[in-house]
Design a protein around this motif. Sequence first.
Motif, mmCIF file in Angstrom:
data_model
loop_
_atom_site.group_PDB
_atom_site.id
_atom_site.type_symbol
_atom_site.label_atom_id
_atom_site.label_comp_id
_atom_site.label_asym_id
_atom_site.label_seq_id
_atom_site.Cartn_x
_atom_site.Cartn_y
_atom_site.Cartn_z
ATOM 1 N N ASP A 110 0.855 -1.180 0.000
ATOM 2 C CA ASP A 110 0.000 0.000 0.000
ATOM 3 C C ASP A 110 0.893 1.233 0.000
ATOM 4 O O ASP A 110 1.989 1.207 0.559
ATOM 5 C CB ASP A 110 -0.890 0.045 1.251
ATOM 6 N N ALA A 111 0.408 2.320 -0.581
ATOM 7 C CA ALA A 111 1.148 3.578 -0.567
ATOM 8 C C ALA A 111 1.426 3.987 0.874
ATOM 9 O O ALA A 111 0.556 3.891 1.737
ATOM 10 C CB ALA A 111 0.354 4.667 -1.286
ATOM 11 N N GLY A 112 2.638 4.393 1.160
ATOM 12 C CA GLY A 112 3.018 4.823 2.499
ATOM 13 C C GLY A 112 3.329 3.693 3.460
ATOM 14 O O GLY A 112 3.653 3.938 4.615
ATOM 15 N N ASP A 113 3.232 2.452 3.001
ATOM 16 C CA ASP A 113 3.492 1.288 3.852
ATOM 17 C C ASP A 113 4.754 0.601 3.357
ATOM 18 O O ASP A 113 4.953 0.433 2.149
ATOM 19 C CB ASP A 113 2.305 0.326 3.780
ATOM 20 N N ILE A 114 5.615 0.192 4.262
ATOM 21 C CA ILE A 114 6.854 -0.477 3.864
ATOM 22 C C ILE A 114 6.763 -1.997 3.957
ATOM 23 O O ILE A 114 7.715 -2.692 3.635
ATOM 24 C CB ILE A 114 8.062 0.033 4.689
ATOM 25 N N GLU A 115 5.613 -2.501 4.381
ATOM 26 C CA GLU A 115 5.400 -3.949 4.453
ATOM 27 C C GLU A 115 4.946 -4.470 3.089
ATOM 28 O O GLU A 115 3.909 -4.063 2.574
ATOM 29 C CB GLU A 115 4.351 -4.280 5.511
ATOM 30 N N PHE A 116 5.717 -5.363 2.502
ATOM 31 C CA PHE A 116 5.400 -5.930 1.199
ATOM 32 C C PHE A 116 4.771 -7.304 1.338
ATOM 33 O O PHE A 116 5.140 -8.074 2.216
ATOM 34 C CB PHE A 116 6.670 -6.072 0.355
ATOM 35 N N GLU A 117 3.826 -7.607 0.446
ATOM 36 C CA GLU A 117 3.339 -8.974 0.259
ATOM 37 C C GLU A 117 4.122 -9.510 -0.936
ATOM 38 O O GLU A 117 4.251 -8.833 -1.953
ATOM 39 C CB GLU A 117 1.844 -8.980 -0.046
ATOM 40 N N ASN A 118 4.648 -10.716 -0.825
ATOM 41 C CA ASN A 118 5.514 -11.276 -1.852
ATOM 42 C C ASN A 118 4.974 -12.620 -2.311
ATOM 43 O O ASN A 118 4.614 -13.458 -1.490
ATOM 44 C CB ASN A 118 6.924 -11.478 -1.296
ATOM 45 N N ASP A 119 4.952 -12.823 -3.635
ATOM 46 C CA ASP A 119 4.486 -14.099 -4.173
ATOM 47 C C ASP A 119 4.946 -14.228 -5.619
ATOM 48 O O ASP A 119 5.308 -13.239 -6.253
ATOM 49 C CB ASP A 119 2.968 -14.192 -4.097
ATOM 50 N N TYR A 120 4.922 -15.450 -6.131
ATOM 51 C CA TYR A 120 5.296 -15.723 -7.513
ATOM 52 C C TYR A 120 4.044 -15.734 -8.378
ATOM 53 O O TYR A 120 3.004 -16.269 -7.980
ATOM 54 C CB TYR A 120 5.991 -17.082 -7.613
ATOM 55 N N HIS A 121 4.152 -15.149 -9.575
ATOM 56 C CA HIS A 121 3.041 -15.123 -10.525
ATOM 57 C C HIS A 121 3.590 -15.274 -11.934
ATOM 58 O O HIS A 121 4.716 -14.859 -12.220
ATOM 59 C CB HIS A 121 2.261 -13.804 -10.421
ATOM 60 N N SER A 122 2.772 -15.840 -12.809
ATOM 61 C CA SER A 122 3.129 -15.945 -14.222
ATOM 62 C C SER A 122 2.363 -14.888 -14.999
ATOM 63 O O SER A 122 1.164 -14.700 -14.793
ATOM 64 C CB SER A 122 2.787 -17.333 -14.752
ATOM 65 N N PHE A 123 3.061 -14.190 -15.872
ATOM 66 C CA PHE A 123 2.479 -13.156 -16.722
ATOM 67 C C PHE A 123 2.722 -13.542 -18.178
ATOM 68 O O PHE A 123 3.687 -14.253 -18.479
ATOM 69 C CB PHE A 123 3.159 -11.804 -16.456
ATOM 70 N N SER A 124 1.891 -13.052 -19.078
ATOM 71 C CA SER A 124 2.128 -13.321 -20.498
ATOM 72 C C SER A 124 3.379 -12.574 -20.976
ATOM 73 O O SER A 124 4.016 -12.968 -21.944
ATOM 74 C CB SER A 124 0.916 -12.947 -21.345
ATOM 75 N N ARG A 125 3.700 -11.477 -20.280
ATOM 76 C CA ARG A 125 4.951 -10.738 -20.503
ATOM 77 C C ARG A 125 5.282 -10.019 -19.202
ATOM 78 O O ARG A 125 4.418 -9.844 -18.352
ATOM 79 C CB ARG A 125 4.840 -9.742 -21.650
ATOM 80 N N ILE A 126 6.497 -9.600 -19.045
ATOM 81 C CA ILE A 126 6.901 -8.894 -17.832
ATOM 82 C C ILE A 126 6.333 -7.471 -17.887
ATOM 83 O O ILE A 126 6.557 -6.759 -18.864
ATOM 84 C CB ILE A 126 8.436 -8.873 -17.697
ATOM 85 N N PRO A 127 5.579 -7.059 -16.864
ATOM 86 C CA PRO A 127 5.064 -5.686 -16.846
ATOM 87 C C PRO A 127 6.206 -4.672 -16.853
ATOM 88 O O PRO A 127 7.323 -4.967 -16.442
ATOM 89 C CB PRO A 127 4.285 -5.615 -15.524
ATOM 90 N N VAL A 128 5.882 -3.458 -17.327
ATOM 91 C CA VAL A 128 6.885 -2.396 -17.397
ATOM 92 C C VAL A 128 6.559 -1.306 -16.379
ATOM 93 O O VAL A 128 5.439 -1.208 -15.889
ATOM 94 C CB VAL A 128 6.993 -1.790 -18.815
ATOM 95 N N GLU A 129 7.549 -0.479 -16.076
ATOM 96 C CA GLU A 129 7.395 0.591 -15.092
ATOM 97 C C GLU A 129 6.221 1.511 -15.445
ATOM 98 O O GLU A 129 6.017 1.855 -16.612
ATOM 99 C CB GLU A 129 8.687 1.399 -15.014
ATOM 100 N N ASN A 130 5.447 1.869 -14.427
ATOM 101 C CA ASN A 130 4.261 2.728 -14.514
ATOM 102 C C ASN A 130 3.050 2.057 -15.150
ATOM 103 O O ASN A 130 2.019 2.681 -15.312
ATOM 104 C CB ASN A 130 4.561 4.060 -15.203
ATOM 105 N N GLU A 131 3.165 0.802 -15.510
ATOM 106 C CA GLU A 131 2.027 0.050 -16.022
ATOM 107 C C GLU A 131 1.220 -0.461 -14.831
ATOM 108 O O GLU A 131 1.755 -0.581 -13.726
ATOM 109 C CB GLU A 131 2.549 -1.128 -16.856
ATOM 110 N N TYR A 132 -0.054 -0.764 -15.046
ATOM 111 C CA TYR A 132 -0.913 -1.265 -13.976
ATOM 112 C C TYR A 132 -1.122 -2.761 -14.150
ATOM 113 O O TYR A 132 -1.152 -3.273 -15.269
ATOM 114 C CB TYR A 132 -2.269 -0.553 -14.005
ATOM 115 N N PHE A 133 -1.257 -3.464 -13.015
ATOM 116 C CA PHE A 133 -1.554 -4.891 -13.065
ATOM 117 C C PHE A 133 -2.424 -5.256 -11.869
ATOM 118 O O PHE A 133 -2.508 -4.536 -10.883
ATOM 119 C CB PHE A 133 -0.270 -5.731 -13.083
#
Length: 84
Positions: free
Chosen positions: A10-33
């Motif tokens: 979340d914005a302003g939060d330093i706690e990350f949720e981490n997991d593996y996912h498969s994408f049809s392509r690697i997302p690029v910076e400033n793109e939404y997913f």
Amino acid sequence: MPKVFVHVHDAGDIEFENDYHSFSRIPVENEYFTLSHDGDWYRVELIIHTPFDEEIEAEIYGVKVDHMEIMKDKLNPDPGFSFG
């Protein structure tokens, strides 16, 4: 399909949720997913390509965004239109 290690927060939060996912392509910076059909939306903040790692092709860091605000800003609906 590229396997990506995804870190989201979340914005302003330093706690990350981490997991593996498969994408049809690697997302690029400033793109939404999103990680599920009705899940939260995230904006890509950082991409780290990992050609040395046989298990993943990249790591991405995303920050949670308000998808209704994104749609309103990008789609420019009529002034009286409501998404919700």
